[in-house]
Design a protein around this motif. Structure first.
Motif, PDB file in Angstrom:
ATOM      1  N   VAL A  80       0.836  -1.207   0.000  1.00 20.77           N
ATOM      2  CA  VAL A  80       0.000   0.000   0.000  1.00 20.77           C
ATOM      3  C   VAL A  80       0.875   1.263   0.000  1.00 20.77           C
ATOM      4  O   VAL A  80       0.619   2.215  -0.747  1.00 20.77           O
ATOM      5  N   CYS A  81       1.937   1.273   0.820  1.00 22.70           N
ATOM      6  CA  CYS A  81       2.803   2.455   0.880  1.00 22.70           C
ATOM      7  C   CYS A  81       3.457   2.704  -0.482  1.00 22.70           C
ATOM      8  O   CYS A  81       3.533   3.851  -0.944  1.00 22.70           O
ATOM      9  N   ALA A  82       3.950   1.627  -1.120  1.00 21.96           N
ATOM     10  CA  ALA A  82       4.595   1.771  -2.434  1.00 21.96           C
ATOM     11  C   ALA A  82       3.597   2.352  -3.437  1.00 21.96           C
ATOM     12  O   ALA A  82       3.915   3.267  -4.198  1.00 21.96           O
ATOM     13  N   GLU A  83       2.379   1.850  -3.382  1.00 15.89           N
ATOM     14  CA  GLU A  83       1.353   2.303  -4.323  1.00 15.89           C
ATOM     15  C   GLU A  83       1.029   3.783  -4.123  1.00 15.89           C
ATOM     16  O   GLU A  83       1.029   4.572  -5.079  1.00 15.89           O
ATOM     17  N   VAL A  84       0.806   4.163  -2.859  1.00 10.84           N
ATOM     18  CA  VAL A  84       0.455   5.561  -2.569  1.00 10.84           C
ATOM     19  C   VAL A  84       1.599   6.495  -2.953  1.00 10.84           C
ATOM     20  O   VAL A  84       1.378   7.604  -3.463  1.00 10.84           O
ATOM     21  N   MET A  85       2.833   6.054  -2.741  1.00  8.00           N
ATOM     22  CA  MET A  85       3.984   6.907  -3.055  1.00  8.00           C
ATOM     23  C   MET A  85       4.423   6.782  -4.515  1.00  8.00           C
ATOM     24  O   MET A  85       5.384   7.427  -4.940  1.00  8.00           O
ATOM     25  N   GLY A  86       3.722   5.937  -5.270  1.00  5.73           N
ATOM     26  CA  GLY A  86       4.028   5.792  -6.694  1.00  5.73           C
ATOM     27  C   GLY A  86       5.346   5.100  -6.972  1.00  5.73           C
ATOM     28  O   GLY A  86       6.088   5.486  -7.887  1.00  5.73           O
ATOM     29  N   LEU A  87       5.652   4.095  -6.189  1.00  5.26           N
ATOM     30  CA  LEU A  87       6.911   3.352  -6.373  1.00  5.26           C
ATOM     31  C   LEU A  87       6.601   1.890  -6.667  1.00  5.26           C
ATOM     32  O   LEU A  87       5.632   1.337  -6.155  1.00  5.26           O
ATOM     33  N   SER A  88       7.434   1.269  -7.501  1.00  2.94           N
ATOM     34  CA  SER A  88       7.219  -0.154  -7.753  1.00  2.94           C
ATOM     35  C   SER A  88       8.051  -0.988  -6.788  1.00  2.94           C
ATOM     36  O   SER A  88       9.016  -0.511  -6.194  1.00  2.94           O
ATOM     37  N   LEU A  89       7.681  -2.250  -6.641  1.00  5.16           N
ATOM     38  CA  LEU A  89       8.405  -3.156  -5.750  1.00  5.16           C
ATOM     39  C   LEU A  89       9.406  -3.972  -6.558  1.00  5.16           C
ATOM     40  O   LEU A  89       9.101  -4.429  -7.651  1.00  5.16           O
ATOM     41  N   MET A  90      10.603  -4.133  -6.028  1.00  4.62           N
ATOM     42  CA  MET A  90      11.594  -4.971  -6.702  1.00  4.62           C
ATOM     43  C   MET A  90      12.261  -5.886  -5.684  1.00  4.62           C
ATOM     44  O   MET A  90      12.363  -5.552  -4.510  1.00  4.62           O
ATOM     45  N   GLU A  91      12.748  -7.025  -6.197  1.00  2.00           N
ATOM     46  CA  GLU A  91      13.369  -7.973  -5.281  1.00  2.00           C
ATOM     47  C   GLU A  91      14.713  -7.429  -4.792  1.00  2.00           C
ATOM     48  O   GLU A  91      15.522  -6.943  -5.578  1.00  2.00           O
ATOM     49  N   ASP A  92      14.959  -7.530  -3.490  1.00  2.00           N
ATOM     50  CA  ASP A  92      16.209  -7.077  -2.907  1.00  2.00           C
ATOM     51  C   ASP A  92      17.065  -8.319  -2.619  1.00  2.00           C
ATOM     52  O   ASP A  92      16.710  -9.139  -1.754  1.00  2.00           O
ATOM     53  N   ALA A  93      18.162  -8.449  -3.346  1.00  2.00           N
ATOM     54  CA  ALA A  93      18.990  -9.668  -3.265  1.00  2.00           C
ATOM     55  C   ALA A  93      19.523  -9.867  -1.847  1.00  2.00           C
ATOM     56  O   ALA A  93      19.520 -10.982  -1.310  1.00  2.00           O
ATOM     57  N   HIS A  94      19.940  -8.781  -1.209  1.00  2.39           N
ATOM     58  CA  HIS A  94      20.466  -8.836   0.148  1.00  2.39           C
ATOM     59  C   HIS A  94      19.432  -9.412   1.122  1.00  2.39           C
ATOM     60  O   HIS A  94      19.740 -10.294   1.930  1.00  2.39           O
ATOM     61  N   THR A  95      18.219  -8.919   1.020  1.00  4.18           N
ATOM     62  CA  THR A  95      17.161  -9.390   1.913  1.00  4.18           C
ATOM     63  C   THR A  95      16.814 -10.854   1.616  1.00  4.18           C
ATOM     64  O   THR A  95      16.566 -11.641   2.532  1.00  4.18           O
ATOM     65  N   LYS A  96      16.820 -11.211   0.343  1.00 11.90           N
ATOM     66  CA  LYS A  96      16.530 -12.601  -0.028  1.00 11.90           C
ATOM     67  C   LYS A  96      17.552 -13.526   0.646  1.00 11.90           C
ATOM     68  O   LYS A  96      17.187 -14.572   1.204  1.00 11.90           O
ATOM     69  N   ASN A  97      18.797 -13.129   0.622  1.00 12.54           N
ATOM     70  CA  ASN A  97      19.845 -13.920   1.276  1.00 12.54           C
ATOM     71  C   ASN A  97      19.637 -14.006   2.782  1.00 12.54           C
ATOM     72  O   ASN A  97      19.856 -15.046   3.389  1.00 12.54           O
TER      73      ASN A  97
END
Lengths: 414, 414
Positions: A80-97
């Motif tokens: 919801v925050c990404a949508e309201v702020m007009g940002l897309s979501l992308m995979e973060d490799a660091h977090t995935k690890n």
């Protein structure tokens, strides 16, 4: 700088849990001198969360959102925050690890598919590593505003906030804010305010806020300045004036010091041991003293003498006194205090006897409480008529008894 | 019907206090089957309170406001609500008298001028008498909406809500909602949920909600129906199944019954007297027992034996035991329990000794707590390793000790 809190979670709307995160975050923001005008709670609902976040972004500089970062379909905060702020979501490799690593040490052998959702972050967001869970914290900045997303479980939120968000907010805050606590026993809130009316009316910087506690009033004096020294010199005369007006009614000016801590501090200072002789408070005064780490230096034993027989047996209250004046009387309170000192071989004894209700005792009303303090061959006794239910009467009795103990020590040593 | 909560108070925005009222009210509204989508907190600020109230009135049927009804200039809730709803304030003679009466019995002799402000009420409002303070509660109805104003202090808010607001809301709610409480001691929340997973997963009506309390878990089973009978017959098999699964771990199914009430009820039933022998809990177990009106029938005296000397003197714990095993040991706990029964001439004794911290005791870790219960020539002892700070360790110890007392009685009589 204005901060707003949004708590996300249907469990809060259902009253399943107490929202302790909000108190924690609000206190820390106040400490940073940030202004907070709104705290909002919404459920795991896209539309209402979206609306609350848009409103908050308009009226505040920083919006802290807690909860809704989990792996389930209900968890919507990041999306919801990404949508309201007009940002897309992308995979973060660091977090995935990190999620992979986290599950390696977990009791669950397989990583559930939906956990990978937690590796998606809004573009450009700063990722805050979470050592106690899989959901990272996030700071998203755009157009001079910031959204800070934190996981709901307090054991994940608190270390994340303390180590990564607090320093971030401190950097954004230009003003220096310092405050001084003053804790008072012996007056009601409106009495305290009446005594300070001229100071409160004229206040702008520093400000004076009053907080009513059970049989206590806390005052916070807060100054805003451009430097530490300026803030301190703004506080000093106001704090001094308040302390002058209330004298011995002020039991501490230390933020973290409770009434029982102040009492134990005085007992230690004058090398006194204390015992308790409790009837209607039934052990709660002893319980408060033992709250204080290191209380064993000054408190070795206490008596809960609920029956007349126990008052006679342990505290040597005379049969005649109990018969003539009754268990709830000035005379019995005095004898309990004197008897306690001898039974425990202590320097001081605080004794309480009263009627906590719900039933009165013959012609003696509910709320009638006598307390006595014996030290240095002298006994002070007080009679109270408390209002409220059984619990409230006992709570007030405990505070007033601790305060009588405190004042008795001061009287002997000042 | 949609209910919204507005908490008013700058102390909440500053994080000075935890907002427990919101959890209490949310839980009770859920119990009534009311929908709640928003909880909002604003400070003692006319403009923002006014805005929050207007917004709430638009999107909800009932708005419950808490706080801001005190006598000080900061307290604005009543004034703002009246203004937004277009109602004038008028003096309520009944409330004025109540304030006079309240101060007659108060420890404060004079009535401060600002207290009279509390006798003003919006025209047409229903006044809810407050037995524990000067500010009355208010119900204001207009255009099919209702605003309910309650004082902030929980000891004033809760009885007002329970006795006067709950029945009012129940009348406004067309569906019949009935629920059954089941209180469990001896399992963590996730353990309880695991044992009920099949019931919880399949649930729609009735629903099962779990509430984690200190060392307890409460379950609420809730049914929606068109009649009282239908609701009851929906609840019955589910409650029966849960009670079967947990057996003696269920200490009560009564909404209002606390653990100490359940213990006192059992003691009375079997005509037993109890005494307490407390070290690290320092009187809190006795304090909990005395919470129960009429506890004097079963509890006459208790011992707070914080020092080794006190354990020896009052409870006859042997010097050899203290030397060989230490004060925090199974052996000492047992001797305390046995000694307590003899010292107080009671039927049962519950004894606790442990390390509440912050410092450990040699090789014994913080959180190590022993508790023993002696009755009918038999002593049961338990060893716990509690997590958390001093306060949390003591709280858990008190609950587990009360539960050990309860289980010991059941073991002897079932």
């Amino acid at each position: 700088m204005v901060v707003e809190l949004i708590s996300v979670g249907t469990e809060l709307l259902l009253g399943n849990i107490i929202n302790t995160n909000t108190q924690y975050l609000a206190e820390k923001c106040a400490l940073l001198g940030l202004s907070m005008f709104h705290q909002v709670t919404v459920g795991d609902n896209r539309e209402r969360l979206s609306e609350a976040f848009e409103t908050a972004l308009k009226r505040s500089d920083v919006v802290i959102l807690t909860g809704g970062l989990g792996p389930t379909e209900d968890d919507l905060t990041k999306e919801v925050c990404a949508e309201v702020m007009g940002l897309s979501l992308m995979e973060d490799a660091h977090t995935k690890n990190r999620i992979k690593e986290y599950f390696k040490n977990s009791i669950y052998k397989e990583i559930p598919d939906n956990n990978w959702k937690q590796a998606l972050v809004p573009q450009g967001a700063a990722v805050l590593d979470n050592d106690n869970g899989t959901a990272p914290g996030l700071i998203i900045e755009k157009d001079g505003k910031a959204a800070i997303l934190l996981p709901g479980p307090p054991n994940e939120l608190k270390p994340l906030f303390k180590d990564q968000v607090f320093p971030y907010l401190q950097k954004r805050q230009p003003e220096v804010i310092r405050s001084q606590m003053i804790k008072i026993c012996g007056h009601g809130e409106s009495q305290v305010e009446n005594k300070l009316l001229d100071l409160i009316d004229g206040q702008s910087n520093p400000t004076i806020a009053t907080y009513a506690k059970t049989a206590e009033v806390h005052l916070r004096v807060t100054a805003k300045a451009s430097s530490e020294e300026e803030a301190k010199s703004l506080l000093k005369p106001v704090v001094k004036e308040i302390k002058n007006r209330f004298g011995n009614d002020v039991y501490t000016t230390k933020e973290e010091e409770t009434l029982e801590m102040a009492v134990v501090r005085l007992l230690k200072k004058y090398e006194l041991t204390v015992t308790t002789a409790e009837s209607c408070t039934g052990g709660l005064i002893a319980g408060r003293l033992v709250n204080v780490p290191g209380a064993s230096e000054v408190f070795r034993e206490g008596f809960v003498t609920y029956s007349n027989k126990a008052k006679r047996k342990h505290l040597d209250v005379s049969k005649g006194t109990l018969k003539k004046y009754g268990a709830v009387s000035e005379q019995t309170a005095k004898e309990m205090a004197i008897g306690g000192v001898f039974a425990a071989d202590s320097d001081v004894c605080i004794a309480v006897t009263g009627i906590a209700g719900p039933d009165s005792d013959g012609d003696k009303p509910v709320g009638l409480v006598y307390m006595a303090c014996y030290m240095k061959d002298k006994v002070s006794v007080e009679e109270y008529h408390f209002k409220g239910n059984r619990e409230k009467i006992r709570e007030q009795s405990v505070v007033k008894a601790l305060d009588l103990l405190r004042r008795s020590i001061l009287k002997n040593y000042h």
